[in-house]
Design a protein around this motif. Structure first.
Motif, PDB file in Angstrom:
ATOM      1  N   LEU A  42       0.715  -1.300  -0.040  1.00 36.47           N
ATOM      2  CA  LEU A  42      -0.628  -0.127  -0.223  1.00 36.47           C
ATOM      3  C   LEU A  42       0.342   1.245  -0.025  1.00 36.47           C
ATOM      4  N   TRP A  43       1.680   1.773  -1.391  1.00 39.52           N
ATOM      5  CA  TRP A  43       2.432   3.032  -1.157  1.00 39.52           C
ATOM      6  C   TRP A  43       3.373   2.709  -0.633  1.00 39.52           C
ATOM      7  N   CYS A  44       3.967   1.478   0.608  1.00 41.31           N
ATOM      8  CA  CYS A  44       5.011   1.536   1.237  1.00 41.31           C
ATOM      9  C   CYS A  44       6.886   0.484   1.261  1.00 41.31           C
ATOM     10  N   ASN A 101       2.035   4.421  15.250  1.00 37.42           N
ATOM     11  CA  ASN A 101       2.358   3.024  14.500  1.00 37.42           C
ATOM     12  C   ASN A 101       1.311   3.373  13.181  1.00 37.42           C
ATOM     13  N   SER A 102       1.100   4.234  13.185  1.00 37.92           N
ATOM     14  CA  SER A 102       0.539   4.473  11.779  1.00 37.92           C
ATOM     15  C   SER A 102       0.285   5.677  11.242  1.00 37.92           C
ATOM     16  N   GLY A 103      -0.445   6.119  10.019  1.00 41.50           N
ATOM     17  CA  GLY A 103      -0.480   6.931   9.363  1.00 41.50           C
ATOM     18  C   GLY A 103      -1.690   8.039   9.633  1.00 41.50           C
ATOM     19  N   SER A 104      -2.828   7.000  10.289  1.00 41.88           N
ATOM     20  CA  SER A 104      -4.073   7.191  10.906  1.00 41.88           C
ATOM     21  C   SER A 104      -3.780   8.055  12.289  1.00 41.88           C
ATOM     22  N   ASP A 105      -3.051   7.054  12.951  1.00 43.40           N
ATOM     23  CA  ASP A 105      -3.238   7.492  14.521  1.00 43.40           C
ATOM     24  C   ASP A 105      -1.871   8.378  14.460  1.00 43.40           C
ATOM     25  N   ALA A 106      -1.015   9.008  13.676  1.00 44.70           N
ATOM     26  CA  ALA A 106       0.462   9.886  13.273  1.00 44.70           C
ATOM     27  C   ALA A 106      -0.709  10.939  13.010  1.00 44.70           C
ATOM     28  N   ASN A 107      -1.849  11.291  12.531  1.00 45.32           N
ATOM     29  CA  ASN A 107      -2.559  11.911  12.227  1.00 45.32           C
ATOM     30  C   ASN A 107      -3.867  12.810  13.202  1.00 45.32           C
ATOM     31  N   ASP A 108      -3.938  11.879  14.224  1.00 43.58           N
ATOM     32  CA  ASP A 108      -4.698  12.474  15.028  1.00 43.58           C
ATOM     33  C   ASP A 108      -3.941  12.585  16.329  1.00 43.58           C
ATOM     34  N   ALA A 135      -9.357  14.380  -0.142  1.00 42.96           N
ATOM     35  CA  ALA A 135      -8.001  13.836   0.590  1.00 42.96           C
ATOM     36  C   ALA A 135      -8.303  12.744   1.424  1.00 42.96           C
ATOM     37  N   TYR A 136      -6.868  11.923   1.775  1.00 38.87           N
ATOM     38  CA  TYR A 136      -7.154  10.809   2.184  1.00 38.87           C
ATOM     39  C   TYR A 136      -5.960  10.618   3.086  1.00 38.87           C
ATOM     40  N   HIS A 137      -6.166  10.429   4.907  1.00 37.02           N
ATOM     41  CA  HIS A 137      -5.684  11.011   5.688  1.00 37.02           C
ATOM     42  C   HIS A 137      -6.266   9.941   6.836  1.00 37.02           C
ATOM     43  N   GLY A 138      -6.133   8.800   6.666  1.00 40.24           N
ATOM     44  CA  GLY A 138      -6.747   7.847   7.276  1.00 40.24           C
ATOM     45  C   GLY A 138      -7.346   7.798   7.455  1.00 40.24           C
ATOM     46  N   VAL A 139      -8.345   6.316   8.786  1.00 35.91           N
ATOM     47  CA  VAL A 139      -9.545   6.214   9.739  1.00 35.91           C
ATOM     48  C   VAL A 139      -9.309   6.509  10.762  1.00 35.91           C
ATOM     49  N   ALA A 211      -2.542  18.979   3.641  1.00 38.61           N
ATOM     50  CA  ALA A 211      -2.293  18.832   2.168  1.00 38.61           C
ATOM     51  C   ALA A 211      -1.793  17.327   2.175  1.00 38.61           C
ATOM     52  N   GLU A 212      -1.714  17.045   1.646  1.00 40.24           N
ATOM     53  CA  GLU A 212      -0.867  15.790   0.572  1.00 40.24           C
ATOM     54  C   GLU A 212      -0.186  16.240   0.079  1.00 40.24           C
ATOM     55  N   PRO A 213       1.278  16.077  -0.208  1.00 41.12           N
ATOM     56  CA  PRO A 213       1.958  17.250  -1.114  1.00 41.12           C
ATOM     57  C   PRO A 213       1.489  17.048  -2.938  1.00 41.12           C
ATOM     58  N   ALA A 244       1.279  18.869   6.332  1.00 35.69           N
ATOM     59  CA  ALA A 244       1.924  17.965   4.809  1.00 35.69           C
ATOM     60  C   ALA A 244       2.451  17.138   6.013  1.00 35.69           C
ATOM     61  N   ASP A 245       1.221  16.191   5.115  1.00 28.53           N
ATOM     62  CA  ASP A 245       1.041  14.555   5.346  1.00 28.53           C
ATOM     63  C   ASP A 245       1.833  14.431   4.320  1.00 28.53           C
ATOM     64  N   GLU A 246       2.958  13.288   4.512  1.00 32.62           N
ATOM     65  CA  GLU A 246       3.459  13.311   4.002  1.00 32.62           C
ATOM     66  C   GLU A 246       4.440  11.629   4.478  1.00 32.62           C
ATOM     67  N   VAL A 247       2.865  10.483   4.428  1.00 29.10           N
ATOM     68  CA  VAL A 247       2.319   9.550   4.465  1.00 29.10           C
ATOM     69  C   VAL A 247       3.097   8.590   3.651  1.00 29.10           C
ATOM     70  N   ILE A 248       2.355   9.175   1.950  1.00 32.93           N
ATOM     71  CA  ILE A 248       2.878   8.470   0.854  1.00 32.93           C
ATOM     72  C   ILE A 248       4.392   8.743   0.701  1.00 32.93           C
ATOM     73  N   THR A 249       4.472  11.186  -0.026  1.00 35.78           N
ATOM     74  CA  THR A 249       4.584  11.668  -0.464  1.00 35.78           C
ATOM     75  C   THR A 249       6.647  11.382   0.065  1.00 35.78           C
ATOM     76  N   ALA A 274       5.334   7.817   7.655  1.00 42.71           N
ATOM     77  CA  ALA A 274       4.833   6.178   7.988  1.00 42.71           C
ATOM     78  C   ALA A 274       4.924   5.796   7.202  1.00 42.71           C
ATOM     79  N   LYS A 275       4.857   4.809   6.509  1.00 43.44           N
ATOM     80  CA  LYS A 275       5.238   3.862   5.227  1.00 43.44           C
ATOM     81  C   LYS A 275       6.490   3.467   5.132  1.00 43.44           C
ATOM     82  N   GLN A 276       7.157   4.364   3.966  1.00 45.24           N
ATOM     83  CA  GLN A 276       8.734   4.230   3.262  1.00 45.24           C
ATOM     84  C   GLN A 276       9.604   4.749   4.379  1.00 45.24           C
TER      85      GLN A 276
HETATM   86  C1  LIG Z   1      -1.393  10.526   2.949  1.00 44.83           C
HETATM   87  C2  LIG Z   1      -2.248   9.527   4.015  1.00 44.83           C
HETATM   88  N1  LIG Z   1      -2.035   9.208   5.438  1.00 44.83           N
HETATM   89  C3  LIG Z   1      -2.636   8.922   5.844  1.00 44.83           C
HETATM   90  C4  LIG Z   1      -2.816   7.832   5.497  1.00 44.83           C
HETATM   91  C5  LIG Z   1      -3.220   6.299   6.875  1.00 44.83           C
HETATM   92  O1  LIG Z   1      -2.199   5.868   7.133  1.00 44.83           O
HETATM   93  P1  LIG Z   1      -2.475   4.480   8.038  1.00 44.83           P
HETATM   94  O2  LIG Z   1      -3.169   3.067   7.212  1.00 44.83           O
HETATM   95  O3  LIG Z   1      -0.918   3.501   8.101  1.00 44.83           O
HETATM   96  O4  LIG Z   1      -3.489   4.329   8.929  1.00 44.83           O
HETATM   97  C6  LIG Z   1      -2.503   7.110   4.364  1.00 44.83           C
HETATM   98  C7  LIG Z   1      -2.654   5.918   3.909  1.00 44.83           C
HETATM   99  O5  LIG Z   1      -2.317   5.485   3.008  1.00 44.83           O
HETATM  100  C8  LIG Z   1      -2.334   8.294   3.546  1.00 44.83           C
HETATM  101  O6  LIG Z   1      -2.299   8.003   1.763  1.00 44.83           O
END
Ligand SMILES: Cc1ncc(COP(=O)(O)O)c(C=O)c1O
Length: 450
Positions: A42-44, A101-108, A135-139, A211-213, A244-249, A274-276
């Motif tokens: 998943l982009w990681c 532990n994850s992009g989502s919890d980092a955004n929280d 936008a996608y910032h997690g769940v 923003a995700e860049p 900047a949400d750089e979870v993917i970028t 996160a991810k990479q």
């Molecule tokens: C830009 C961005 N932020 C946050 C997330 C959430 O990350 P996670 O799935 O590790 O919770 C993702 C997941 O793809 C994402 O692309």
């Protein structure tokens, strides 16, 4: 079906693929069939599968100290080293980093730290956050509220009103431009909308703009030239932070260290990573804030007795060790430079499909791209329901390639950063076969709009 509630899955569908092992940029299913991983999981999975150095690092750290928490300032060298390394890399001023532990919890964590910070500096009313459409910032609850995609809200009663999420335009010229509008006019219009939103809500109620860049899940939207310059000028004018949400970028994906560098974003105040960060060998994320924001939080935490936020696995030593090794490999092997070169090749090869009757737009930067399918090439009319992406994704899988349909009718490409030109050729070849299957399907079902 097993007893698993599968994530981001149509719960009516059956299990789709059982993977057994991976090696380099390839994964293998339980029948031994090989697939090229054109979405890096998943982009990681930036350094691919079965990387000996990363595996050895995990094993060594497991033997050394398999777990330790960071509550009460308990620490370990590998965690401190990782923080130092990250702080030296990121464009955030005097960065401080909170591990998760994850992009989502980092955004929280960021949402909470924003509140903590603005309460600390005596501006408790400054808590709203501007996020963009699609936008996608997690769940998790706050991250999903920042996310601007319908399936992440429907039936969950999200976004959560109390969070004060404000919504502004997605910077997608191909889909969002008015008839006859130039890119420049489009940017002027949507950044003017942003300013009007700020004036309407009151700048003193707005903490940050996230923003995700370059976006991922919403279809790899690359904003037009000049967009971020105008956004940042407005945010600076109204004293609103850039997040900047750089979870993917993050980490070479766009051909530079961060997407912020590629997109000319100046000194973000906050960053989500996160991810990479660990090439997905172990879960880890980092919420990065400006040093002075951290400084402001010190006294209030002392008053309460504790900064009351932290996860059991914040700064997990095995995750920290493998992240540190990942960053070391990026630097030692010039992975970002390689990604830039391979990225140029991949983008060039994908553009060979520009004249294909199904292809509306090809977009991307570095080693992230999407091809958007359209029902009418001239008008750009989208396929109803967006099922075409799913068909193309399955067709790719049939031909031995894993990719992902995003935003309904787009197919995303985001291979591991270690991909070679020969492997990109293989991706292109498999995409070409899947595209033909998709066109046959569209013709058979009469789905194109004349
Ligand atoms: C830009 C961005 N932020 C946050 C997330 C959430 O990350 P996670 O799935 O590790 O919770 C993702 C997941 O793809 C994402 O692309």
């Amino acid at each position: 079906m097993s007893g698993i509630i599968y994530p981001t899955t149509n719960l009516k569908a059956t299990e789709s693929l059982t993977l057994e092992r991976g090696d380099g940029v390839y994964v293998y299913d339980n029948n031994g069939k090989e697939y090229i991983e054109a979405l890096a999981g998943l982009w990681c999975t930036s350094l691919g599968y079965n990387n000996r150095e990363l595996i050895d690092t995990v094993n060594e750290q497991m033997g050394q100290l398999s777990y330790s928490h960071m509550f009460g300032g308990k620490t370990h060298q590998v965690g401190m080293d990782l923080a130092d390394k990250l702080n030296a890399m990121v464009p955030v001023e005097n960065a401080k980093v909170f591990f998760g532990n994850s992009g989502s919890d980092a955004n929280d964590s960021h949402v909470k730290m924003l509140r903590y910070y603005f309460n600390a500096i005596g501006k408790p009313e400054k808590f709203k956050i501007i996020a963009r459409e699609r936008a996608y910032h997690g769940v998790t609850v706050a991250a999903a509220s920042l996310t601007g995609l319908v399936p992440n809200h429907t039936h969950f009663d999200l976004p959560f009103d109390a969070l004060g999420i404000l919504r502004t335009d997605a910077p997608h010229y191909y889909r969002g431009a008015l008839p006859g509008e130039t890119e420049e006019q489009f940017v002027d219009r949507i950044t003017n909308n942003l300013e009007q939103l700020i004036l309407k809500e009151g700048a003193d109620t707005i903490a940050a703009f996230i923003a995700e860049p370059i976006t991922g899940a919403s279809g790899v939207i690359v904003p037009p030239k000049g967009y971020y310059e105008k956004v940042q000028a407005i945010l600076n004018k109204y004293d609103i932070l850039f997040w900047a949400d750089e979870v993917i970028t993050g980490f070479g994906r766009t051909g530079n260290d961060f997407g912020s560098t590629t997109m000319n974003i100046q000194k973000p105040d906050m960053m989500t990573l996160a991810k990479q960060l660990s090439s997905a060998y172990m879960p880890i994320s980092a919420s990065v804030v400006r040093g002075d924001m951290y400084e402001a939080m010190i006294e209030p935490s002392a008053q309460v007795g504790v900064f009351g936020h932290g996860y059991t696995y914040s700064g997990h030593p095995v995750s920290c060790a493998v992240a540190l090794k990942t960053l070391e490999i990026y630097e030692r092997d010039n992975i970002f430079g390689h990604a830039a070169e391979m990225g140029r090749y991949m983008q060039r090869r994908l553009h060979e499909f520009a004249d294909h009757p199904l292809v509306g737009e090809i977009r991307g930067e570095g080693l992230i791209a999407a091809v958007e399918f359209v029902a009418n090439k001239q008008t750009g009319e989208a396929f109803a329901g967006g099922a075409i992406g799913g068909f193309a994704q399955q067709a790719c899988q049939n031909h031995g390639m894993i990719t992902r349909a995003v935003a309904g009718s787009s197919l995303a490409f985001c291979p591991p950063l270690i991909v070679t030109t020969e492997q990109i050729d293989e991706i292109i070849e498999k995409f070409s076969l899947a595209l033909q299957d998709t066109l046959d399907y569209v013709t058979r079902e009469n789905l194109q709009v004349a």
